[in-house]
Motif scaffolding. Structure first.
Motif, mmCIF file in Angstrom:
data_model
loop_
_atom_site.group_PDB
_atom_site.id
_atom_site.type_symbol
_atom_site.label_atom_id
_atom_site.label_comp_id
_atom_site.label_asym_id
_atom_site.label_seq_id
_atom_site.Cartn_x
_atom_site.Cartn_y
_atom_site.Cartn_z
ATOM 1 N N ASP A 1 11.042 7.268 -12.187
ATOM 2 C CA ASP A 1 11.257 8.690 -12.428
ATOM 3 C C ASP A 1 10.020 9.364 -11.852
ATOM 4 O O ASP A 1 8.931 9.278 -12.414
ATOM 5 C CB ASP A 1 11.387 8.958 -13.926
ATOM 6 C CG ASP A 1 11.554 10.424 -14.263
ATOM 7 O OD1 ASP A 1 11.175 11.299 -13.435
ATOM 8 O OD2 ASP A 1 12.033 10.719 -15.358
ATOM 9 N N LEU A 2 10.159 9.994 -10.719
ATOM 10 C CA LEU A 2 9.003 10.548 -10.013
ATOM 11 C C LEU A 2 8.429 11.785 -10.673
ATOM 12 O O LEU A 2 7.338 12.211 -10.319
ATOM 13 C CB LEU A 2 9.374 10.836 -8.556
ATOM 14 C CG LEU A 2 9.765 9.595 -7.749
ATOM 15 C CD1 LEU A 2 10.197 9.981 -6.343
ATOM 16 C CD2 LEU A 2 8.630 8.585 -7.708
ATOM 17 N N THR A 3 9.117 12.332 -11.660
ATOM 18 C CA THR A 3 8.573 13.478 -12.393
ATOM 19 C C THR A 3 7.551 13.023 -13.434
ATOM 20 O O THR A 3 6.871 13.854 -14.026
ATOM 21 C CB THR A 3 9.683 14.287 -13.097
ATOM 22 O OG1 THR A 3 10.274 13.482 -14.129
ATOM 23 C CG2 THR A 3 10.732 14.747 -12.111
ATOM 24 N N LEU A 4 7.439 11.713 -13.644
ATOM 25 C CA LEU A 4 6.538 11.173 -14.666
ATOM 26 C C LEU A 4 5.341 10.418 -14.096
ATOM 27 O O LEU A 4 4.649 9.721 -14.827
ATOM 28 C CB LEU A 4 7.326 10.242 -15.605
ATOM 29 C CG LEU A 4 8.475 10.867 -16.377
ATOM 30 C CD1 LEU A 4 9.226 9.806 -17.171
ATOM 31 C CD2 LEU A 4 7.958 11.965 -17.297
ATOM 32 N N LEU A 5 5.091 10.549 -12.798
ATOM 33 C CA LEU A 5 3.989 9.812 -12.185
ATOM 34 C C LEU A 5 2.654 10.124 -12.858
ATOM 35 O O LEU A 5 1.891 9.219 -13.188
ATOM 36 C CB LEU A 5 3.906 10.116 -10.689
ATOM 37 C CG LEU A 5 5.071 9.618 -9.837
ATOM 38 C CD1 LEU A 5 4.945 10.152 -8.413
ATOM 39 C CD2 LEU A 5 5.131 8.106 -9.848
ATOM 40 N N VAL B 1 3.668 16.321 -6.490
ATOM 41 C CA VAL B 1 2.731 16.955 -7.435
ATOM 42 C C VAL B 1 3.423 18.104 -8.173
ATOM 43 O O VAL B 1 3.285 18.259 -9.380
ATOM 44 C CB VAL B 1 1.459 17.440 -6.711
ATOM 45 C CG1 VAL B 1 0.620 18.342 -7.605
ATOM 46 C CG2 VAL B 1 0.634 16.258 -6.219
ATOM 47 N N ARG B 2 4.202 18.897 -7.434
ATOM 48 C CA ARG B 2 4.859 20.065 -8.034
ATOM 49 C C ARG B 2 5.942 19.717 -9.042
ATOM 50 O O ARG B 2 6.235 20.531 -9.918
ATOM 51 C CB ARG B 2 5.455 20.946 -6.933
ATOM 52 C CG ARG B 2 4.421 21.697 -6.129
ATOM 53 C CD ARG B 2 5.044 22.622 -5.110
ATOM 54 N NE ARG B 2 5.426 21.877 -3.924
ATOM 55 C CZ ARG B 2 6.561 22.048 -3.244
ATOM 56 N NH1 ARG B 2 7.433 22.952 -3.607
ATOM 57 N NH2 ARG B 2 6.817 21.333 -2.187
ATOM 58 N N ALA C 1 3.141 17.053 2.868
ATOM 59 C CA ALA C 1 4.183 17.897 2.286
ATOM 60 C C ALA C 1 4.956 17.149 1.199
ATOM 61 O O ALA C 1 5.262 17.706 0.134
ATOM 62 C CB ALA C 1 5.133 18.383 3.374
ATOM 63 N N LEU C 2 5.255 15.873 1.443
ATOM 64 C CA LEU C 2 5.980 15.077 0.457
ATOM 65 C C LEU C 2 5.141 14.883 -0.805
ATOM 66 O O LEU C 2 5.633 15.051 -1.926
ATOM 67 C CB LEU C 2 6.377 13.728 1.050
ATOM 68 C CG LEU C 2 7.128 12.787 0.122
ATOM 69 C CD1 LEU C 2 8.417 13.419 -0.389
ATOM 70 C CD2 LEU C 2 7.428 11.474 0.837
ATOM 71 N N ILE C 3 3.865 14.566 -0.643
ATOM 72 C CA ILE C 3 2.994 14.389 -1.803
ATOM 73 C C ILE C 3 2.831 15.704 -2.551
ATOM 74 O O ILE C 3 2.856 15.733 -3.790
ATOM 75 C CB ILE C 3 1.642 13.775 -1.387
ATOM 76 C CG1 ILE C 3 1.872 12.333 -0.921
ATOM 77 C CG2 ILE C 3 0.636 13.845 -2.531
ATOM 78 C CD1 ILE C 3 0.680 11.669 -0.305
#
Length: 124
Positions: free
Chosen positions: A58-62, A119-120, A113-115
């Protein structure tokens, strides 16, 4: 003739409106390179997720899963140079290794841009 000038002006104005907002390169890169596994909502539930031996993150929890700090080694994980079991064998292409055609952004710009996008989307 006057009608043609107005029509031409209207077309130019509409073209300007179409490009008034810059595209979000981070979203474009994510949706085209990551979403099939990590999901279009970034939560690890993309259409190909079930085919992987390890569920995509889940990339929102990195950041949350890294003590509230966005991980420093994310670039290596994102572009495939660092082994990530779920990404499969090393014969899978490294994300950034693709030829840049005329008019395209280079690897560093796309990676940044991807990173930035990742982050956002972090959960607070």
């Amino acid at each position: 003739m006057k009608l043609l000038m107005y029509f031409s002006g209207a077309i130019l104005m509409l073209q300007g409106c179409a490009f008034a907002k810059d595209p979000d390169l981070g979203i474009i890169e994510y949706k085209s390179k990551c979403a099939l596994c990590h999901g279009y909502d970034d939560k690890g539930d993309g259409p190909f997720a079930k085919q992987l031996k390890t569920k995509p993150s889940d990339l929102t929890l990195l950041a949350k899963n890294n003590g509230g700090v966005f991980p420093d080694d994310i670039q290596e994980k994102v572009d495939g140079r660092k082994d990530v079991d779920a990404h499969g064998p090393r014969d899978m292409p490294v994300w950034g290794n693709r030829p840049v055609r005329a008019g395209e952004f280079g690897q560093k710009t796309r990676m940044k841009a991807l990173i930035d996008y990742l982050v956002r989307i972090q959960t607070k």
